[in-house]
Design a protein around this motif. Structure first.
Motif, PDB file in Angstrom:
ATOM      1  N   LEU A  79      51.676 138.617  52.360  1.00  0.00           N
ATOM      2  CA  LEU A  79      50.704 137.761  51.680  1.00  0.00           C
ATOM      3  C   LEU A  79      49.577 138.584  51.078  1.00  0.00           C
ATOM      4  CD1 LEU A  79      50.052 134.708  51.210  1.00  0.00           C
ATOM      5  CD2 LEU A  79      48.633 134.849  53.257  1.00  0.00           C
ATOM      6  N   ALA A  80      49.329 138.378  49.794  1.00  0.00           N
ATOM      7  CA  ALA A  80      48.203 139.023  49.117  1.00  0.00           C
ATOM      8  C   ALA A  80      46.955 138.170  49.267  1.00  0.00           C
ATOM      9  CB  ALA A  80      48.516 139.252  47.641  1.00  0.00           C
ATOM     10  N   PHE A  81      47.083 136.869  49.009  1.00  0.00           N
ATOM     11  CA  PHE A  81      45.977 135.936  49.182  1.00  0.00           C
ATOM     12  C   PHE A  81      46.495 134.509  49.129  1.00  0.00           C
ATOM     13  CE2 PHE A  81      46.193 136.791  44.650  1.00  0.00           C
ATOM     14  CZ  PHE A  81      45.974 135.570  44.045  1.00  0.00           C
ATOM     15  N   GLU A  82      45.618 133.594  49.483  1.00  0.00           N
ATOM     16  CA  GLU A  82      45.970 132.187  49.570  1.00  0.00           C
ATOM     17  C   GLU A  82      44.830 131.358  48.992  1.00  0.00           C
ATOM     18  OE1 GLU A  82      47.837 129.545  53.227  1.00  0.00           O
ATOM     19  OE2 GLU A  82      47.061 131.541  53.616  1.00  0.00           O
ATOM     20  N   LEU A  83      45.190 130.313  48.268  1.00  0.00           N
ATOM     21  CA  LEU A  83      44.208 129.388  47.717  1.00  0.00           C
ATOM     22  C   LEU A  83      44.582 127.975  48.149  1.00  0.00           C
ATOM     23  CD1 LEU A  83      44.098 130.770  44.057  1.00  0.00           C
ATOM     24  CD2 LEU A  83      42.515 131.315  45.924  1.00  0.00           C
ATOM     25  N   ALA A  84      43.595 127.138  48.351  1.00  0.00           N
ATOM     26  CA  ALA A  84      43.873 125.765  48.772  1.00  0.00           C
ATOM     27  C   ALA A  84      42.976 124.801  48.024  1.00  0.00           C
ATOM     28  CB  ALA A  84      43.660 125.625  50.280  1.00  0.00           C
ATOM     29  N   THR A  85      43.466 123.596  47.922  1.00  0.00           N
ATOM     30  CA  THR A  85      42.651 122.530  47.336  1.00  0.00           C
ATOM     31  C   THR A  85      42.944 121.236  48.086  1.00  0.00           C
ATOM     32  OG1 THR A  85      41.950 121.456  45.289  1.00  0.00           O
ATOM     33  CG2 THR A  85      44.277 121.966  45.484  1.00  0.00           C
ATOM     34  N   ASN A  86      41.909 120.429  48.207  1.00  0.00           N
ATOM     35  CA  ASN A  86      41.995 119.141  48.872  1.00  0.00           C
ATOM     36  C   ASN A  86      40.773 118.321  48.447  1.00  0.00           C
ATOM     37  OD1 ASN A  86      39.752 119.960  50.541  1.00  0.00           O
ATOM     38  ND2 ASN A  86      41.199 121.020  51.877  1.00  0.00           N
ATOM     39  N   LYS A  87      40.636 117.163  49.010  1.00  0.00           N
ATOM     40  CA  LYS A  87      39.536 116.276  48.627  1.00  0.00           C
ATOM     41  C   LYS A  87      38.173 116.934  48.864  1.00  0.00           C
ATOM     42  CE  LYS A  87      37.814 111.581  49.402  1.00  0.00           C
ATOM     43  NZ  LYS A  87      38.100 110.297  50.085  1.00  0.00           N
ATOM     44  N   GLN A  88      38.017 117.600  49.990  1.00  0.00           N
ATOM     45  CA  GLN A  88      36.744 118.235  50.310  1.00  0.00           C
ATOM     46  C   GLN A  88      36.421 119.354  49.318  1.00  0.00           C
ATOM     47  OE1 GLN A  88      36.512 120.093  54.174  1.00  0.00           O
ATOM     48  NE2 GLN A  88      34.285 120.186  54.101  1.00  0.00           N
ATOM     49  N   VAL A  89      37.419 120.153  48.946  1.00  0.00           N
ATOM     50  CA  VAL A  89      37.202 121.228  47.976  1.00  0.00           C
ATOM     51  C   VAL A  89      36.723 120.643  46.655  1.00  0.00           C
ATOM     52  CG1 VAL A  89      38.364 122.998  46.592  1.00  0.00           C
ATOM     53  CG2 VAL A  89      38.776 122.874  49.055  1.00  0.00           C
ATOM     54  N   CYS A  90      37.367 119.558  46.226  1.00  0.00           N
ATOM     55  CA  CYS A  90      36.949 118.908  44.978  1.00  0.00           C
ATOM     56  C   CYS A  90      35.517 118.396  45.085  1.00  0.00           C
ATOM     57  CB  CYS A  90      37.913 117.774  44.621  1.00  0.00           C
ATOM     58  SG  CYS A  90      39.549 118.354  44.111  1.00  0.00           S
ATOM     59  N   GLN A  91      35.185 117.801  46.210  1.00  0.00           N
ATOM     60  CA  GLN A  91      33.813 117.307  46.404  1.00  0.00           C
ATOM     61  C   GLN A  91      32.802 118.446  46.402  1.00  0.00           C
ATOM     62  OE1 GLN A  91      34.526 115.188  50.072  1.00  0.00           O
ATOM     63  NE2 GLN A  91      34.555 113.202  49.031  1.00  0.00           N
ATOM     64  N   LEU A  92      33.109 119.521  47.093  1.00  0.00           N
ATOM     65  CA  LEU A  92      32.205 120.668  47.161  1.00  0.00           C
ATOM     66  C   LEU A  92      31.989 121.313  45.790  1.00  0.00           C
ATOM     67  CD1 LEU A  92      33.385 122.366  50.476  1.00  0.00           C
ATOM     68  CD2 LEU A  92      31.207 121.164  50.070  1.00  0.00           C
ATOM     69  N   ASN A  93      32.942 121.125  44.906  1.00  0.00           N
ATOM     70  CA  ASN A  93      32.834 121.683  43.554  1.00  0.00           C
ATOM     71  C   ASN A  93      32.351 120.650  42.536  1.00  0.00           C
ATOM     72  OD1 ASN A  93      33.902 124.639  43.323  1.00  0.00           O
ATOM     73  ND2 ASN A  93      35.121 123.636  44.900  1.00  0.00           N
ATOM     74  N   GLY A  94      31.833 119.526  43.027  1.00  0.00           N
ATOM     75  CA  GLY A  94      31.192 118.551  42.162  1.00  0.00           C
ATOM     76  C   GLY A  94      32.126 117.623  41.395  1.00  0.00           C
ATOM     77  N   PHE A  95      33.377 117.522  41.814  1.00  0.00           N
ATOM     78  CA  PHE A  95      34.310 116.672  41.098  1.00  0.00           C
ATOM     79  C   PHE A  95      34.398 115.258  41.637  1.00  0.00           C
ATOM     80  CE2 PHE A  95      35.671 120.764  39.596  1.00  0.00           C
ATOM     81  CZ  PHE A  95      36.056 120.504  38.303  1.00  0.00           C
ATOM     82  N   ARG A  96      34.049 115.080  42.891  1.00  0.00           N
ATOM     83  CA  ARG A  96      34.179 113.761  43.501  1.00  0.00           C
ATOM     84  C   ARG A  96      32.955 113.497  44.362  1.00  0.00           C
ATOM     85  NH1 ARG A  96      39.728 113.056  45.827  1.00  0.00           N
ATOM     86  NH2 ARG A  96      39.069 110.909  45.863  1.00  0.00           N
ATOM     87  N   LYS A  97      32.624 112.255  44.426  1.00  0.00           N
ATOM     88  CA  LYS A  97      31.472 111.855  45.257  1.00  0.00           C
ATOM     89  C   LYS A  97      31.939 111.403  46.604  1.00  0.00           C
ATOM     90  CE  LYS A  97      28.801 112.577  41.814  1.00  0.00           C
ATOM     91  NZ  LYS A  97      28.534 113.917  41.573  1.00  0.00           N
TER      92      LYS A  97
END
Length: 168
Positions: free
Chosen positions: A150-168
């Protein structure tokens, strides 16, 4: 989901976004990934009949049909699978290309890819509906896929979207 198309745009879109404001970037992603209201409504009705685990399995099965796939000169889609409520995407970076990059260049690419993943997934209304059910995505990038290096890993979920200002 149009993952191979999305992933093929990672480097193109991320390169273009370096000189743009955050709002301009969000607007471009929103326009590019706009989804028809009827499609979103149909998707919402369809996913209501599935548990989050079933939803992950269905999404993985659909995207797995497109694997393996060459995504760019140095990136290959290898597998997609479901792990509980997570759709796991596995990629292989061209080992000599990745290994020849400086640590700072590797970090820069990871940051751009992470930003692209967040902006892309968080811009999609169907992803928001899936995330509301608890669906997550995990993207694993290997330099030696057969040995799971493994070189690296990325993840996305509801919390990630919220933390990045996409969802309230």
């Amino acid at each position: 989901m149009r993952k191979p198309i999305y992933l093929g745009l990672i480097f193109l879109l991320s390169a273009c976004t370096m000189s743009m404001s955050d709002q301009d970037i969000r607007s471009q992603y929103a326009a590019y990934y706009a989804q028809d209201d009827k499609y979103v409504e149909s998707f919402a009705k369809e996913i209501n009949q599935y548990s989050v685990e079933e939803l992950a399995q269905r999404a993985a099965k659909k995207d797995k049909a497109r694997m393996p796939a060459k995504i760019g000169d140095n990136l290959f889609g290898k597998d997609v699978k479901a792990e509980k409520n997570i759709v796991v995407f596995e990629y292989e970076l061209e080992k000599s290309w990745w290994g020849n990059l400086s640590q700072s260049k590797q970090n820069e690419i990871k940051q751009r890819m992470a930003k692209d993943l967040v902006y892309r997934t968080c811009s999609l209304r169907t992803v928001a509906l899936s995330q509301d059910k608890g669906l997550e995505e995990n993207h694993r990038y290997y330099t030696d896929y057969s040995n799971k290096k493994l070189a690296f890993e990325l993840a996305t979920n509801k919390q990630v979207c919220q933390l990045n200002g996409f969802r309230k």
